[in-house]
Design a protein around this motif. Sequence first.
Motif, PDB file in Angstrom:
ATOM      1  N   ALA A 283     113.499  85.469  19.618  1.00  0.00           N
ATOM      2  CA  ALA A 283     113.404  85.377  18.157  1.00  0.00           C
ATOM      3  C   ALA A 283     113.904  86.637  17.458  1.00  0.00           C
ATOM      4  CB  ALA A 283     111.962  85.098  17.751  1.00  0.00           C
ATOM      5  N   VAL A 284     113.984  87.740  18.177  1.00  0.00           N
ATOM      6  CA  VAL A 284     114.512  88.967  17.590  1.00  0.00           C
ATOM      7  C   VAL A 284     116.029  88.861  17.416  1.00  0.00           C
ATOM      8  CG1 VAL A 284     114.730  91.458  17.893  1.00  0.00           C
ATOM      9  CG2 VAL A 284     112.641  90.316  18.583  1.00  0.00           C
ATOM     10  N   GLY A 285     116.675  88.071  18.248  1.00  0.00           N
ATOM     11  CA  GLY A 285     118.136  87.971  18.248  1.00  0.00           C
ATOM     12  C   GLY A 285     118.769  87.616  16.916  1.00  0.00           C
ATOM     13  N   PRO A 286     118.333  86.548  16.256  1.00  0.00           N
ATOM     14  CA  PRO A 286     118.950  86.215  14.961  1.00  0.00           C
ATOM     15  C   PRO A 286     118.773  87.312  13.907  1.00  0.00           C
ATOM     16  CG  PRO A 286     117.751  84.324  15.811  1.00  0.00           C
ATOM     17  CD  PRO A 286     117.423  85.487  16.710  1.00  0.00           C
ATOM     18  N   ALA A 287     117.594  87.920  13.870  1.00  0.00           N
ATOM     19  CA  ALA A 287     117.363  88.992  12.897  1.00  0.00           C
ATOM     20  C   ALA A 287     118.251  90.195  13.200  1.00  0.00           C
ATOM     21  CB  ALA A 287     115.890  89.395  12.912  1.00  0.00           C
ATOM     22  N   TRP A 288     118.347  90.559  14.464  1.00  0.00           N
ATOM     23  CA  TRP A 288     119.175  91.687  14.875  1.00  0.00           C
ATOM     24  C   TRP A 288     120.641  91.414  14.552  1.00  0.00           C
ATOM     25  CZ3 TRP A 288     119.037  93.735  20.609  1.00  0.00           C
ATOM     26  CH2 TRP A 288     119.747  94.923  20.704  1.00  0.00           C
ATOM     27  N   ALA A 289     121.094  90.209  14.860  1.00  0.00           N
ATOM     28  CA  ALA A 289     122.493  89.857  14.599  1.00  0.00           C
ATOM     29  C   ALA A 289     122.798  89.879  13.100  1.00  0.00           C
ATOM     30  CB  ALA A 289     122.798  88.486  15.187  1.00  0.00           C
ATOM     31  N   LEU A 290     121.914  89.313  12.297  1.00  0.00           N
ATOM     32  CA  LEU A 290     122.145  89.294  10.853  1.00  0.00           C
ATOM     33  C   LEU A 290     122.158  90.711  10.291  1.00  0.00           C
ATOM     34  CD1 LEU A 290     122.551  87.788   8.208  1.00  0.00           C
ATOM     35  CD2 LEU A 290     120.052  87.593   8.033  1.00  0.00           C
ATOM     36  N   TRP A 291     121.233  91.550  10.726  1.00  0.00           N
ATOM     37  CA  TRP A 291     121.177  92.934  10.244  1.00  0.00           C
ATOM     38  C   TRP A 291     122.472  93.667  10.592  1.00  0.00           C
ATOM     39  CZ3 TRP A 291     121.371  97.932  12.031  1.00  0.00           C
ATOM     40  CH2 TRP A 291     120.907  98.917  11.167  1.00  0.00           C
ATOM     41  N   THR A 292     122.960  93.465  11.812  1.00  0.00           N
ATOM     42  CA  THR A 292     124.195  94.114  12.242  1.00  0.00           C
ATOM     43  C   THR A 292     125.383  93.625  11.424  1.00  0.00           C
ATOM     44  OG1 THR A 292     123.289  94.321  14.472  1.00  0.00           O
ATOM     45  CG2 THR A 292     125.668  94.578  14.238  1.00  0.00           C
ATOM     46  N   VAL A 293     125.470  92.326  11.196  1.00  0.00           N
ATOM     47  CA  VAL A 293     126.566  91.770  10.395  1.00  0.00           C
ATOM     48  C   VAL A 293     126.515  92.325   8.969  1.00  0.00           C
ATOM     49  CG1 VAL A 293     127.410  89.635   9.323  1.00  0.00           C
ATOM     50  CG2 VAL A 293     126.888  89.701  11.766  1.00  0.00           C
TER      51      VAL A 293
ATOM     52  N   VAL B 123     115.148  90.434   6.707  1.00  0.00           N
ATOM     53  CA  VAL B 123     116.286  91.269   7.100  1.00  0.00           C
ATOM     54  C   VAL B 123     117.210  91.502   5.918  1.00  0.00           C
ATOM     55  CG1 VAL B 123     118.434  91.223   8.425  1.00  0.00           C
ATOM     56  CG2 VAL B 123     116.281  90.800   9.567  1.00  0.00           C
ATOM     57  N   VAL B 124     117.514  90.455   5.171  1.00  0.00           N
ATOM     58  CA  VAL B 124     118.404  90.597   4.020  1.00  0.00           C
ATOM     59  C   VAL B 124     117.789  91.547   2.987  1.00  0.00           C
ATOM     60  CG1 VAL B 124     119.450  89.371   2.071  1.00  0.00           C
ATOM     61  CG2 VAL B 124     119.520  88.367   4.358  1.00  0.00           C
ATOM     62  N   LEU B 125     116.510  91.379   2.720  1.00  0.00           N
ATOM     63  CA  LEU B 125     115.848  92.220   1.719  1.00  0.00           C
ATOM     64  C   LEU B 125     115.768  93.676   2.157  1.00  0.00           C
ATOM     65  CD1 LEU B 125     112.938  89.843   0.641  1.00  0.00           C
ATOM     66  CD2 LEU B 125     115.057  90.336  -0.594  1.00  0.00           C
ATOM     67  N   THR B 126     115.381  93.905   3.399  1.00  0.00           N
ATOM     68  CA  THR B 126     115.252  95.287   3.858  1.00  0.00           C
ATOM     69  C   THR B 126     116.609  95.951   4.055  1.00  0.00           C
ATOM     70  OG1 THR B 126     115.037  94.601   6.173  1.00  0.00           O
ATOM     71  CG2 THR B 126     112.996  94.919   4.916  1.00  0.00           C
ATOM     72  N   ALA B 127     117.613  95.197   4.471  1.00  0.00           N
ATOM     73  CA  ALA B 127     118.952  95.775   4.609  1.00  0.00           C
ATOM     74  C   ALA B 127     119.479  96.219   3.245  1.00  0.00           C
ATOM     75  CB  ALA B 127     119.905  94.773   5.255  1.00  0.00           C
ATOM     76  N   ALA B 128     119.246  95.413   2.223  1.00  0.00           N
ATOM     77  CA  ALA B 128     119.659  95.804   0.870  1.00  0.00           C
ATOM     78  C   ALA B 128     118.913  97.057   0.424  1.00  0.00           C
ATOM     79  CB  ALA B 128     119.414  94.658  -0.104  1.00  0.00           C
ATOM     80  N   LEU B 129     117.624  97.130   0.713  1.00  0.00           N
ATOM     81  CA  LEU B 129     116.843  98.315   0.363  1.00  0.00           C
ATOM     82  C   LEU B 129     117.363  99.542   1.099  1.00  0.00           C
ATOM     83  CD1 LEU B 129     114.379  99.629  -1.021  1.00  0.00           C
ATOM     84  CD2 LEU B 129     113.060  99.001   1.018  1.00  0.00           C
ATOM     85  N   GLU B 130     117.656  99.388   2.386  1.00  0.00           N
ATOM     86  CA  GLU B 130     118.167 100.509   3.173  1.00  0.00           C
ATOM     87  C   GLU B 130     119.498 101.008   2.613  1.00  0.00           C
ATOM     88  OE1 GLU B 130     118.276  98.732   7.033  1.00  0.00           O
ATOM     89  OE2 GLU B 130     116.117  98.396   6.994  1.00  0.00           O
ATOM     90  N   LEU B 131     120.396 100.082   2.270  1.00  0.00           N
ATOM     91  CA  LEU B 131     121.679 100.479   1.695  1.00  0.00           C
ATOM     92  C   LEU B 131     121.492 101.149   0.341  1.00  0.00           C
ATOM     93  CD1 LEU B 131     123.818  97.376   2.649  1.00  0.00           C
ATOM     94  CD2 LEU B 131     124.042  99.698   3.560  1.00  0.00           C
TER      95      LEU B 131
END
Length: 126
Positions: free
Chosen positions: A64-74, A17-25
């Motif tokens: 298990a989707v919850g933590p990834a979704w929450a981190l991506w949103t944050v 999530v951290v890696l893909t969020a950075a790529l998306e931004l």
Amino acid sequence: MTSVFKIGGVLVSLVLVVLTAALELYLTPLRAGGVPIGVAVLVAAVANWLISWFATETVGRRWAVGPAWALWTVLMFIAAGTRTAEGDYLISGNDWVALVMILVGSLTFAVYVYRAILKPAPVTNQ
């Protein structure tokens, strides 16, 4: 031993999530001939779907989707409120690509969870 794999699955999904969020931004301002092309929206949809699938498959539970979704949103909220050294926002209010990316990225997680809820839970011997 299986709990180690489950914890590892959640941790790997959070790293993804951290890696893909950075790529998306990084891809939001991408333009072709001065016109925004919106590739970040497609990357957000595909990456978030794959991360959701990975998290549920490795952990074996829908939560298990919850933590990834929450981190991506944050991360997206932080990016929307963070100024660069020049004083610009990472995601501005008039950047339609970034705003649509946030909408589509979050909806991707939501649709994955909704579809997972509609499927009957697998029977496990635990």
